[in-house]
Design a protein around this motif. Structure first.
Motif, short mmCIF file in Angstrom:
data_model
loop_
_atom_site.label_atom_id
_atom_site.label_comp_id
_atom_site.label_asym_id
_atom_site.label_seq_id
_atom_site.Cartn_x
_atom_site.Cartn_y
_atom_site.Cartn_z
N ASN A 76 33.93 8.85 -23.49
CA ASN A 76 33.19 8.81 -22.50
C ASN A 76 32.88 7.50 -21.95
OD1 ASN A 76 32.51 11.64 -22.41
ND2 ASN A 76 30.75 11.48 -23.98
N ILE A 77 33.09 6.26 -22.77
CA ILE A 77 33.14 4.93 -22.43
C ILE A 77 34.26 4.51 -21.59
CG2 ILE A 77 32.86 2.69 -23.25
CD1 ILE A 77 31.06 3.78 -25.71
N ILE A 130 35.10 1.06 -19.00
CA ILE A 130 36.03 0.33 -19.44
C ILE A 130 37.15 -0.14 -18.16
CG2 ILE A 130 37.82 -0.77 -21.08
CD1 ILE A 130 36.29 0.84 -23.21
N LEU A 131 37.76 1.16 -17.47
CA LEU A 131 38.58 1.02 -16.80
C LEU A 131 38.01 0.53 -15.34
CD1 LEU A 131 40.82 4.40 -17.37
CD2 LEU A 131 41.35 1.89 -18.00
N LEU A 132 36.73 0.94 -14.95
CA LEU A 132 36.43 0.56 -13.92
C LEU A 132 36.13 -0.93 -13.76
CD1 LEU A 132 34.07 3.47 -13.01
CD2 LEU A 132 36.19 2.62 -11.71
N PHE A 133 35.53 -1.49 -15.04
CA PHE A 133 35.38 -2.95 -15.13
C PHE A 133 36.64 -3.79 -15.00
CE2 PHE A 133 35.03 -6.45 -18.17
CZ PHE A 133 34.00 -7.20 -17.49
N VAL A 185 42.60 2.91 -25.40
CA VAL A 185 41.95 1.66 -25.25
C VAL A 185 42.91 0.64 -26.17
CG1 VAL A 185 39.94 0.01 -25.93
CG2 VAL A 185 39.39 2.38 -24.80
N GLN A 186 43.31 1.04 -27.30
CA GLN A 186 44.36 0.11 -28.07
C GLN A 186 45.35 -0.37 -27.18
OE1 GLN A 186 44.21 2.82 -31.28
NE2 GLN A 186 43.41 1.32 -32.64
#
Length: 408
Positions: free
Chosen positions: A10-11, A15-18, A133-134
């Motif tokens: 869900n996070i 992260i991608l938008l940031f 994310v990794q």
């Protein structure tokens, strides 16, 4: 499935938008001026490289029977983010520090796409084990490290820009192997770490696209002798393909071709000849390099997978070491030998022509191994919610399957 992994996914959108918001802001401040330069690269040449990186490598990594969605989807994600990062880093290192003349936009994005080959190659070593994310963190760190390595080679060792870019295969292979050594090794009994005829066919489709467009990859950034580079690359690829079929048949116990050998070795000639494609005078030299590269790719896979990799606890998921790493080593050494033979009468320059390329070669591998090992340690911190071994090579851990087909 543990709730922490649901929360982790869900996070992911935020992260991608940031990251994208940061990239947009940086592009606003760094690329506000108008691009008045005439492009030295044609759009079809850029399109060939883009097809290689997006389509070719995307399907090249689809050999795992339950990881096809992730192989193509995550490949696209890290490339589109990585190209943006690569353009920024190249701009900062090339134009702020070294004060080079500005480049046109098409050449800038072409160099970024070529640079992302290192990241895609490294992804093959951790295929099925690293979460999105990794992979994103690994891509950002690797593209920064690769450009730093190139900058040192260009500014300190005076290596040409095109040669330093061809180190992309070496850097990607050994960075990926170093990262892979920090992940838990999957069980040898797992059924998911295998291919099916359908997944092998899709993977071979990616190999064919890479094979077709590889001459453009080796020639797109050259300022002269582009035609010679295309000519030599094609013959090296042709001989490596023939040799792959020969060695696959000779080494098989049942006397049949193995798709894994063909899948990896047919590209080895293109990797090897890339370093010297523009200086090879005769096609038979490129053909010999293609033969040697294919032999290393097929025969090296047996030695490395059975001896070296188990001893170092490295699980090379897609065989990047003998597909890109060893042929890259051969190509770097061949470029040194060919340059020395061409200038052997100039004894005052001979030491320079030999030691400088070898120094750049060693620097590239050293930076790749060190930064890769550190990156492997970082991405395996608890903060990044490492994928459990039981969920390795599994699309359903990340993608929606309404039908929930068992054994997909």
């Amino acid at each position: 499935m543990p709730s922490k992994y649901r929360n982790f996914r869900n996070i992911m959108p935020w992260i991608l938008l940031f990251l994208e918001a940061v990239l947009i802001i940086l592009f606003y401040f760094l690329f506000s001026g108008r691009d008045a330069h005439v492009s030295t690269i044609s759009y079809p040449a850029f399109q060939d490289v883009n097809h290689m990186v997006i389509f070719g490598f995307g399907f090249f990594l689809t050999f795992l029977k339950r990881y096809g969605f992730s192989s193509t989807g995550f490949n696209l994600l890290i490339i589109v983010l990585g190209v943006q990062c690569s353009v920024l880093i190249e701009h900062l290192l090339g134009f702020r520090i070294h004060k080079r003349e500005d480049e046109d936009g098409l050449k800038r994005i072409t160099k970024a796409a070529v640079s992302m080959t290192a990241v895609v190659i490294s992804t093959g070593a951790v295929l099925g084990k690293a979460n999105p994310v990794q992979l994103i963190l690994m891509a950002v760190v690797e593209i920064i490290a690769f450009h730093m390595s190139r900058w040192i080679n260009i500014t300190s060792l005076r290596i040409s820009d095109s040669i330093s870019m061809m180190h992309v295969h070496l850097f990607g292979a050994y960075f990926g192997l170093a990262v892979s050594s920090r992940f838990s090794e999957p069980s040898p009994r797992t059924e998911k770490n295998a291919s099916t005829p359908k997944s092998d066919l899709l993977s071979m489709l990616g190999t064919l696209f890479l094979w077709v467009f590889w001459p453009s990859f080796n020639s797109v950034l050259l300022e002269k002798n582009n035609t010679k580079a295309i000519y030599n690359t094609y013959f090296a690829l042709a001989v490596s393909a023939v040799t792959a079929f020969v060695l696959s048949l000779l080494t098989a116990k049942d006397g049949k071709f193995r798709m894994t050998d063909i899948h990896s070795a047919v590209l080895a000639g293109g990797v090897t000849v890339g370093y010297a494609a523009d200086i090879i005078k005769y096609p038979w030299i490129a053909m010999i390099l293609g033969l040697l590269a294919s032999g290393i790719a097929v025969l090296g896979s047996y030695c490395l997978q059975r001896c070296l990799h188990p001893a170092l606890k490295i699980h090379d998921a897609s065989g990047i070491h003998f597909t890109f790493g060893l042929p890259g080593v051969l190509g770097a050494l061949a470029q040194v030998v060919l340059s020395a033979l061409e200038n052997w009468t100039e004894s005052s320059r001979l030491d320079y022509l030999v030691m400088i390329p070898i120094g750049a070669f060693c620097l590239t591998i050293s930076v790749a191994l060190i930064t890769g090992f550190i990156t492997g340690l970082i991405v395996n911190l608890k903060l990044f919610k490492t994928t459990p071994v039981s969920k390795y090579f599994e699309d359903q851990f990340y993608w929606e399957f309404p039908h929930l087909a068992v054994g997909f």
